[in-house]
Design a protein around this motif. Sequence first.
Motif, PDB file in Angstrom:
ATOM      1  N   ASN A 109       0.804  -1.225   0.000  1.00 59.67           N
ATOM      2  CA  ASN A 109       0.000   0.000   0.000  1.00 59.67           C
ATOM      3  C   ASN A 109       0.829   1.264   0.000  1.00 59.67           C
ATOM      4  O   ASN A 109       0.498   2.240  -0.681  1.00 59.67           O
ATOM      5  N   SER A 110       1.898   1.264   0.793  1.00 60.24           N
ATOM      6  CA  SER A 110       2.673   2.497   0.932  1.00 60.24           C
ATOM      7  C   SER A 110       4.053   2.211   1.490  1.00 60.24           C
ATOM      8  O   SER A 110       4.295   1.173   2.104  1.00 60.24           O
ATOM      9  N   ILE A 111       4.958   3.169   1.252  1.00 58.51           N
ATOM     10  CA  ILE A 111       6.302   3.163   1.832  1.00 58.51           C
ATOM     11  C   ILE A 111       6.566   4.559   2.360  1.00 58.51           C
ATOM     12  O   ILE A 111       6.369   5.545   1.636  1.00 58.51           O
ATOM     13  N   LYS A 112       6.990   4.649   3.599  1.00 61.11           N
ATOM     14  CA  LYS A 112       7.328   5.959   4.148  1.00 61.11           C
ATOM     15  C   LYS A 112       8.625   5.859   4.932  1.00 61.11           C
ATOM     16  O   LYS A 112       8.975   4.800   5.461  1.00 61.11           O
ATOM     17  N   ASN A 113       9.344   6.959   4.993  1.00 57.39           N
ATOM     18  CA  ASN A 113      10.607   7.003   5.723  1.00 57.39           C
ATOM     19  C   ASN A 113      10.369   7.281   7.205  1.00 57.39           C
ATOM     20  O   ASN A 113       9.481   8.059   7.573  1.00 57.39           O
ATOM     21  N   ASP A 114      11.166   6.644   8.028  1.00 58.23           N
ATOM     22  CA  ASP A 114      11.117   6.858   9.473  1.00 58.23           C
ATOM     23  C   ASP A 114      12.542   6.798   9.994  1.00 58.23           C
ATOM     24  O   ASP A 114      13.015   5.759  10.434  1.00 58.23           O
ATOM     25  N   GLY A 115      13.246   7.923   9.926  1.00 66.56           N
ATOM     26  CA  GLY A 115      14.653   7.949  10.296  1.00 66.56           C
ATOM     27  C   GLY A 115      15.453   7.128   9.299  1.00 66.56           C
ATOM     28  O   GLY A 115      15.336   7.295   8.091  1.00 66.56           O
ATOM     29  N   ALA A 117      15.032   3.978   8.864  1.00 68.38           N
ATOM     30  CA  ALA A 117      14.199   2.862   8.411  1.00 68.38           C
ATOM     31  C   ALA A 117      13.172   3.321   7.379  1.00 68.38           C
ATOM     32  O   ALA A 117      12.884   4.512   7.226  1.00 68.38           O
ATOM     33  N   ARG A 118      12.623   2.337   6.672  1.00 65.64           N
ATOM     34  CA  ARG A 118      11.487   2.546   5.774  1.00 65.64           C
ATOM     35  C   ARG A 118      10.337   1.687   6.295  1.00 65.64           C
ATOM     36  O   ARG A 118      10.523   0.524   6.607  1.00 65.64           O
ATOM     37  N   ILE A 119       9.142   2.281   6.370  1.00 68.68           N
ATOM     38  CA  ILE A 119       7.972   1.569   6.840  1.00 68.68           C
ATOM     39  C   ILE A 119       7.163   1.096   5.632  1.00 68.68           C
ATOM     40  O   ILE A 119       6.671   1.904   4.842  1.00 68.68           O
ATOM     41  N   PHE A 120       7.048  -0.229   5.481  1.00 67.25           N
ATOM     42  CA  PHE A 120       6.265  -0.824   4.403  1.00 67.25           C
ATOM     43  C   PHE A 120       4.901  -1.232   4.959  1.00 67.25           C
ATOM     44  O   PHE A 120       4.832  -1.962   5.959  1.00 67.25           O
ATOM     45  N   ASN A 121       3.837  -0.783   4.302  1.00 62.97           N
ATOM     46  CA  ASN A 121       2.475  -1.135   4.704  1.00 62.97           C
ATOM     47  C   ASN A 121       1.876  -2.079   3.667  1.00 62.97           C
ATOM     48  O   ASN A 121       1.833  -1.757   2.479  1.00 62.97           O
ATOM     49  N   GLU A 146       3.246  -2.791  13.251  1.00 56.75           N
ATOM     50  CA  GLU A 146       1.861  -2.387  13.481  1.00 56.75           C
ATOM     51  C   GLU A 146       0.953  -3.337  12.722  1.00 56.75           C
ATOM     52  O   GLU A 146       1.336  -3.885  11.684  1.00 56.75           O
ATOM     53  N   VAL A 147      -0.279  -3.510  13.229  1.00 53.75           N
ATOM     54  CA  VAL A 147      -1.238  -4.372  12.548  1.00 53.75           C
ATOM     55  C   VAL A 147      -2.655  -3.928  12.893  1.00 53.75           C
ATOM     56  O   VAL A 147      -2.921  -3.480  14.011  1.00 53.75           O
ATOM     57  N   ASN A 148      -3.564  -3.998  11.890  1.00 53.54           N
ATOM     58  CA  ASN A 148      -4.983  -3.806  12.146  1.00 53.54           C
ATOM     59  C   ASN A 148      -5.749  -4.865  11.379  1.00 53.54           C
ATOM     60  O   ASN A 148      -5.178  -5.857  10.962  1.00 53.54           O
ATOM     61  N   VAL A 154       5.840  -3.303   8.514  1.00 51.93           N
ATOM     62  CA  VAL A 154       7.149  -3.769   8.948  1.00 51.93           C
ATOM     63  C   VAL A 154       8.147  -2.635   8.732  1.00 51.93           C
ATOM     64  O   VAL A 154       8.031  -1.861   7.788  1.00 51.93           O
ATOM     65  N   SER A 155       9.112  -2.539   9.633  1.00 52.10           N
ATOM     66  CA  SER A 155      10.163  -1.526   9.526  1.00 52.10           C
ATOM     67  C   SER A 155      11.404  -2.156   8.910  1.00 52.10           C
ATOM     68  O   SER A 155      11.912  -3.148   9.425  1.00 52.10           O
ATOM     69  N   ILE A 156      11.857  -1.576   7.813  1.00 44.99           N
ATOM     70  CA  ILE A 156      12.976  -2.151   7.062  1.00 44.99           C
ATOM     71  C   ILE A 156      14.227  -1.304   7.246  1.00 44.99           C
ATOM     72  O   ILE A 156      14.251  -0.113   6.886  1.00 44.99           O
ATOM     73  N   LEU A 157      15.272  -1.906   7.793  1.00 42.27           N
ATOM     74  CA  LEU A 157      16.546  -1.228   7.959  1.00 42.27           C
ATOM     75  C   LEU A 157      17.309  -1.199   6.632  1.00 42.27           C
ATOM     76  O   LEU A 157      17.056  -2.025   5.747  1.00 42.27           O
ATOM     77  N   PRO A 158      18.252  -0.264   6.472  1.00 44.94           N
ATOM     78  CA  PRO A 158      19.011  -0.171   5.213  1.00 44.94           C
ATOM     79  C   PRO A 158      19.677  -1.473   4.798  1.00 44.94           C
ATOM     80  O   PRO A 158      19.726  -1.792   3.612  1.00 44.94           O
ATOM     81  N   GLU A 159      20.208  -2.247   5.747  1.00 49.54           N
ATOM     82  CA  GLU A 159      20.878  -3.505   5.415  1.00 49.54           C
ATOM     83  C   GLU A 159      19.922  -4.460   4.707  1.00 49.54           C
ATOM     84  O   GLU A 159      20.271  -5.073   3.692  1.00 49.54           O
TER      85      GLU A 159
END
Length: 208
Positions: A109-115, A117-121, A146-148, A154-159
């Motif tokens: 659905n979406s990808i957003k940056n969080d510091g 990490a990248r948050i994949f929904n 997070e889950v609903n 899921v939070s994805i680290l650069p590695e």
Amino acid sequence: MFTGLVQDSGCIKDISELQGGRIFAVEVHFDTEKIKKGDSIAINGACQSVIKKENNTLYFEAMNETLRLTNLASIKKGDFVNVELAMKLSDRLDGHLVSGHIDRVAKLNSIKNDGVARIFNFECDTDLIVKKGSISVNGISLTVSEVNEKNFEVSILPETFNNTNLKYLKINDVVNIEYDMVAKYIKKFTEQKKESKITKEFLIENGF
């Protein structure tokens, strides 16, 4: 059995269409000297058997059932897939136990940056997903942040991002999902308990 720790992002060099499935030729970057015909390897989390090897190119045949349940049906020549060799009993379990049996696909659905990490929904059935629990996405062992009812994150680290095919994902792409096997066994057990027809009268009638 696998751990969800991807060893390579292999390139699809060729695809042969069959009446009963597809044959994939996957070029990998790790040493394939000890890999032999019949070995189990996870391709985007789906357990596949090696049918042929030519230098660093491995061949797999996916049957129709696999194509119906996974994103291997939409893979094209030039795409990249996550590759993991089956674990040894002596290996450390740094990820989580992954069977290589895909439960369903999920839509990005979406990808957003969080510091850093990248948050994949992702969108899919989340009955077997819990916050801070494990999940396999395209064969990658990840922790649910997070889950609903209809989505999970899921939070994805650069590695992880740089060394898997997550970096190629676009919005609305689908990924292979394998739920945590412990959650699946617990659900099966609780459903059986609810559906049990064993009563005091049934036991007496059958000599107990």
